[in-house]
Design a protein around this motif. Structure first.
Motif, mmCIF file in Angstrom:
data_model
loop_
_atom_site.group_PDB
_atom_site.id
_atom_site.type_symbol
_atom_site.label_atom_id
_atom_site.label_comp_id
_atom_site.label_asym_id
_atom_site.label_seq_id
_atom_site.Cartn_x
_atom_site.Cartn_y
_atom_site.Cartn_z
ATOM 1 N N VAL A 188 1.071 -1.200 0.157
ATOM 2 C CA VAL A 188 0.346 0.429 -0.165
ATOM 3 C C VAL A 188 1.000 0.930 -0.225
ATOM 4 O O VAL A 188 0.218 2.059 -1.118
ATOM 5 C CB VAL A 188 -1.454 0.019 1.179
ATOM 6 N N ILE A 189 2.035 1.466 0.905
ATOM 7 C CA ILE A 189 2.981 2.348 0.572
ATOM 8 C C ILE A 189 3.646 2.828 -0.619
ATOM 9 O O ILE A 189 3.580 3.340 -1.040
ATOM 10 C CB ILE A 189 4.031 2.202 2.007
ATOM 11 N N ALA A 190 4.311 1.233 -1.259
ATOM 12 C CA ALA A 190 4.793 1.470 -2.529
ATOM 13 C C ALA A 190 3.458 1.937 -3.672
ATOM 14 O O ALA A 190 4.242 2.792 -4.189
ATOM 15 C CB ALA A 190 5.792 0.679 -2.894
ATOM 16 N N ALA A 191 2.878 1.824 -3.262
ATOM 17 C CA ALA A 191 1.365 2.366 -4.406
ATOM 18 C C ALA A 191 1.653 3.561 -4.185
ATOM 19 O O ALA A 191 1.053 3.905 -5.655
ATOM 20 C CB ALA A 191 0.124 0.904 -4.344
ATOM 21 N N LEU A 192 1.489 3.831 -3.030
ATOM 22 C CA LEU A 192 0.860 5.669 -3.396
ATOM 23 C C LEU A 192 2.521 6.496 -3.533
ATOM 24 O O LEU A 192 2.576 7.480 -3.866
ATOM 25 C CB LEU A 192 1.043 5.932 -1.874
ATOM 26 N N LEU A 193 3.536 5.699 -3.743
ATOM 27 C CA LEU A 193 4.546 5.891 -3.284
ATOM 28 C C LEU A 193 5.088 6.049 -4.737
ATOM 29 O O LEU A 193 5.481 7.321 -5.949
ATOM 30 C CB LEU A 193 5.621 5.615 -3.136
ATOM 31 N N ASP A 194 5.103 5.023 -5.892
ATOM 32 C CA ASP A 194 4.634 4.809 -6.949
ATOM 33 C C ASP A 194 3.898 6.101 -8.059
ATOM 34 O O ASP A 194 4.070 6.254 -8.715
ATOM 35 C CB ASP A 194 4.551 3.845 -7.596
ATOM 36 N N HIS A 195 2.279 5.998 -7.225
ATOM 37 C CA HIS A 195 1.175 6.304 -7.726
ATOM 38 C C HIS A 195 0.631 7.790 -7.111
ATOM 39 O O HIS A 195 -0.066 7.985 -6.737
ATOM 40 C CB HIS A 195 0.226 6.017 -8.119
ATOM 41 N N PRO A 196 1.592 9.201 -7.100
ATOM 42 C CA PRO A 196 0.896 9.708 -5.922
ATOM 43 C C PRO A 196 -0.592 10.531 -6.212
ATOM 44 O O PRO A 196 -1.260 10.571 -5.054
ATOM 45 C CB PRO A 196 1.821 11.419 -5.770
ATOM 46 N N ALA A 197 -1.450 10.540 -7.135
ATOM 47 C CA ALA A 197 -2.233 10.531 -7.196
ATOM 48 C C ALA A 197 -3.416 9.872 -6.380
ATOM 49 O O ALA A 197 -4.659 10.154 -5.812
ATOM 50 C CB ALA A 197 -3.033 10.618 -8.939
ATOM 51 N N LEU A 198 -2.738 8.462 -6.219
ATOM 52 C CA LEU A 198 -3.824 7.973 -5.475
ATOM 53 C C LEU A 198 -4.020 8.095 -3.617
ATOM 54 O O LEU A 198 -5.338 8.303 -3.189
ATOM 55 C CB LEU A 198 -3.105 6.656 -4.879
ATOM 56 N N GLU A 199 -3.003 9.289 -3.314
ATOM 57 C CA GLU A 199 -3.321 9.515 -1.606
ATOM 58 C C GLU A 199 -4.600 10.738 -2.163
ATOM 59 O O GLU A 199 -5.496 10.909 -0.707
ATOM 60 C CB GLU A 199 -2.241 11.150 -1.871
ATOM 61 N N ASP A 200 -4.992 11.480 -3.348
ATOM 62 C CA ASP A 200 -6.583 11.552 -2.545
ATOM 63 C C ASP A 200 -8.070 10.701 -2.858
ATOM 64 O O ASP A 200 -9.195 10.917 -2.202
ATOM 65 C CB ASP A 200 -6.652 12.363 -4.366
ATOM 66 N N LEU A 201 -7.498 9.247 -2.926
ATOM 67 C CA LEU A 201 -8.375 8.599 -2.930
ATOM 68 C C LEU A 201 -8.401 7.551 -1.272
ATOM 69 O O LEU A 201 -9.225 7.045 -0.830
ATOM 70 C CB LEU A 201 -7.994 7.489 -3.889
ATOM 71 N N VAL A 202 -7.090 7.571 -1.300
ATOM 72 C CA VAL A 202 -7.166 6.974 0.035
ATOM 73 C C VAL A 202 -6.723 7.363 1.424
ATOM 74 O O VAL A 202 -6.891 7.241 2.641
ATOM 75 C CB VAL A 202 -6.229 5.900 0.165
ATOM 76 N N GLY A 203 -6.315 8.576 1.094
ATOM 77 C CA GLY A 203 -6.580 9.976 2.313
ATOM 78 C C GLY A 203 -4.664 9.678 2.410
ATOM 79 O O GLY A 203 -3.942 9.392 1.929
#
Length: 123
Positions: A41-56
């Protein structure tokens, strides 16, 4: 780069930091940081910062459970509306988590031939 291979829940930085503090030579700070960052989950956010809007901003809080718990939470949120009219004519308005859980358990217990209708009303 070594990737974290755990299939369990995501773990917060505190877990890795505590392990480092307990054994700084056997588990260096650089390894603790690497292990935290390579959790899926952390790697996915680091690889795709736009996901932070979805997961906080705290993905461990959002995904810090096992897969079964996460799936159940998402399922509990998928269908419930503000009220439920049961087959026996009861109008239920249950708030919060209890409403979502009851709603889904009620749907799961319906006979296979029952029709379920969702009505969206805006007055």
């Amino acid at each position: 780069m070594r990737r974290w291979t755990s299939r369990g829940p995501a773990r917060g930085t505190d877990d890795f930091w505590a392990r480092y503090v307990a054994d700084p030579e056997g588990y260096p700070q650089t390894q603790a940081l690497e292990d935290f960052r390579t959790q899926p989950v952390i790697a996915a956010l680091l690889d795709h910062p736009a996901l932070e809007d979805l997961v906080g901003g705290n993905p461990v809080a959002r995904f810090g459970h096992d897969l079964d718990t996460l799936v159940r939470e998402v399922a509990d949120d998928a269908l419930p509306g503000h009220a439920l009219l049961t087959l026996d004519g009861c109008w239920l308005t249950i708030a919060g988590t209890e409403r979502r859980r009851y709603f889904n358990e009620y749907l799961d217990a319906l006979p296979a031939d029952a029709y379920v209708v969702r009505v969206m009303y805006h007055g």
